[in-house]
Design a protein around this motif. Structure first.
Motif, PDB file in Angstrom:
ATOM      1  N   ARG A   1      -1.363  -7.956 -14.429  1.00  0.00           N
ATOM      2  CA  ARG A   1      -2.574  -7.188 -14.104  1.00  0.00           C
ATOM      3  C   ARG A   1      -3.771  -8.129 -14.112  1.00  0.00           C
ATOM      4  NH1 ARG A   1      -2.903  -4.132 -18.433  1.00  0.00           N
ATOM      5  NH2 ARG A   1      -1.590  -2.511 -17.542  1.00  0.00           N
TER       6      ARG A   1
ATOM      7  N   ARG B   1      -8.373  -7.835  -3.498  1.00  0.00           N
ATOM      8  CA  ARG B   1      -7.406  -7.386  -2.492  1.00  0.00           C
ATOM      9  C   ARG B   1      -6.234  -8.362  -2.413  1.00  0.00           C
ATOM     10  NH1 ARG B   1     -10.089  -4.404   2.541  1.00  0.00           N
ATOM     11  NH2 ARG B   1     -11.803  -3.346   1.486  1.00  0.00           N
TER      12      ARG B   1
ATOM     13  N   PHE C   1      -3.897  -7.829  -5.320  1.00  0.00           N
ATOM     14  CA  PHE C   1      -3.080  -6.649  -5.041  1.00  0.00           C
ATOM     15  C   PHE C   1      -1.954  -6.997  -4.065  1.00  0.00           C
ATOM     16  CE2 PHE C   1      -2.139  -3.162  -2.147  1.00  0.00           C
ATOM     17  CZ  PHE C   1      -1.799  -2.131  -3.013  1.00  0.00           C
TER      18      PHE C   1
ATOM     19  N   GLU D   1      -1.176  -5.713 -10.374  1.00  0.00           N
ATOM     20  CA  GLU D   1      -2.002  -4.524 -10.552  1.00  0.00           C
ATOM     21  C   GLU D   1      -3.429  -5.041 -10.692  1.00  0.00           C
ATOM     22  OE1 GLU D   1      -2.853  -1.324 -14.046  1.00  0.00           O
ATOM     23  OE2 GLU D   1      -0.745  -1.770 -13.644  1.00  0.00           O
ATOM     24  N   THR D   2      -4.364  -4.450  -9.963  1.00  0.00           N
ATOM     25  CA  THR D   2      -5.706  -5.024  -9.897  1.00  0.00           C
ATOM     26  C   THR D   2      -6.762  -3.970 -10.163  1.00  0.00           C
ATOM     27  OG1 THR D   2      -4.857  -6.560  -8.231  1.00  0.00           O
ATOM     28  CG2 THR D   2      -7.231  -6.466  -8.513  1.00  0.00           C
TER      29      THR D   2
ATOM     30  N   PHE E   1      -6.506  -0.289  -2.386  1.00  0.00           N
ATOM     31  CA  PHE E   1      -5.938  -1.439  -3.079  1.00  0.00           C
ATOM     32  C   PHE E   1      -5.696  -1.236  -4.568  1.00  0.00           C
ATOM     33  CE2 PHE E   1      -7.765  -2.955   0.818  1.00  0.00           C
ATOM     34  CZ  PHE E   1      -6.773  -3.784   1.312  1.00  0.00           C
ATOM     35  N   GLY E   2      -6.722  -1.001  -5.321  1.00  0.00           N
ATOM     36  CA  GLY E   2      -6.552  -0.872  -6.764  1.00  0.00           C
ATOM     37  C   GLY E   2      -7.581   0.071  -7.324  1.00  0.00           C
TER      38      GLY E   2
END
Length: 184
Positions: free
Chosen positions: A116, A133, A136, A141-142, A168-169
């Motif tokens: 992460r 991005r 990701f 995990e972002t 994205f996240g």
């Protein structure tokens, strides 16, 4: 999941964009440091060769040499309080918006077993968003920390957060990040 804090481009040239986000960046950095969680910083800049025509770097082509950050210049330097925080931390030197391109950032994360990435810094809608991005897209995990990012305007800030959060996240506030990290 093993987590890393990625602090993007907190350099002198961007100091005017950091007034609101800087206290939250320090809050995150303090928490990560106190809990021995990985902290990585980036520093954006261009070599003399990149700033000389013909331009091979697309950022230099877009902004021109006078609108680009020259390595070693006062604009390139990390903000003094940030520079102190980087002691014993990796600093990834980059020359484009994406901190993964032309750097060893992906290898650093993989060597550390990172799953992460928590992204903060400047500019929300350029280097932070692009790097988040890319993280990701590389399988991390972002989280993009809304109140620990800064940019030229509120409109640009919100656009960067909105685009990232849509596809994205997660976009979180500093306190939400700290709460989630305490729960895990």
């Amino acid at each position: 999941m093993k987590t890393a804090l990625l602090v993007v481009d907190m350099q002198q040239v961007f100091a005017s964009m950091t007034h609101e986000c800087l206290p939250n960046i320090f809050k995150l950095d303090s928490h990560f440091r106190a809990h021995s969680i990985s902290r990585i910083f980036t520093q954006h800049g261009h070599t003399k060769e990149e700033l000389t025509p013909p331009y091979k770097n697309q950022l230099v082509s877009k902004w021109g040499p006078s609108g680009s950050i020259a390595k070693g210049s006062s604009d390139w330097e990390l903000m003094p309080d940030i520079a102190k925080a980087t002691e014993s931390c990796p600093i990834i030197h980059k020359n484009t918006y994406d901190a993964f391109i032309n750097t060893n950032l992906d290898e650093v994360f993989k060597e550390q077993g990172i799953g992460r990435v928590v992204v903060c810094g400047v500019m929300t809608d350029c280097c932070c968003d692009t790097t988040a991005r890319s993280a990701f897209n590389r399988g991390f995990e972002t989280w993009l920390v809304s109140d620990a990012c800064g940019t030229e305007s509120k409109k640009q800030h919100e656009a960067g957060l909105r685009g990232f959060g849509f596809a994205f996240g997660e976009v979180l506030k500093t306190e939400e990040v700290l709460e989630r990290l305490q729960q895990r």
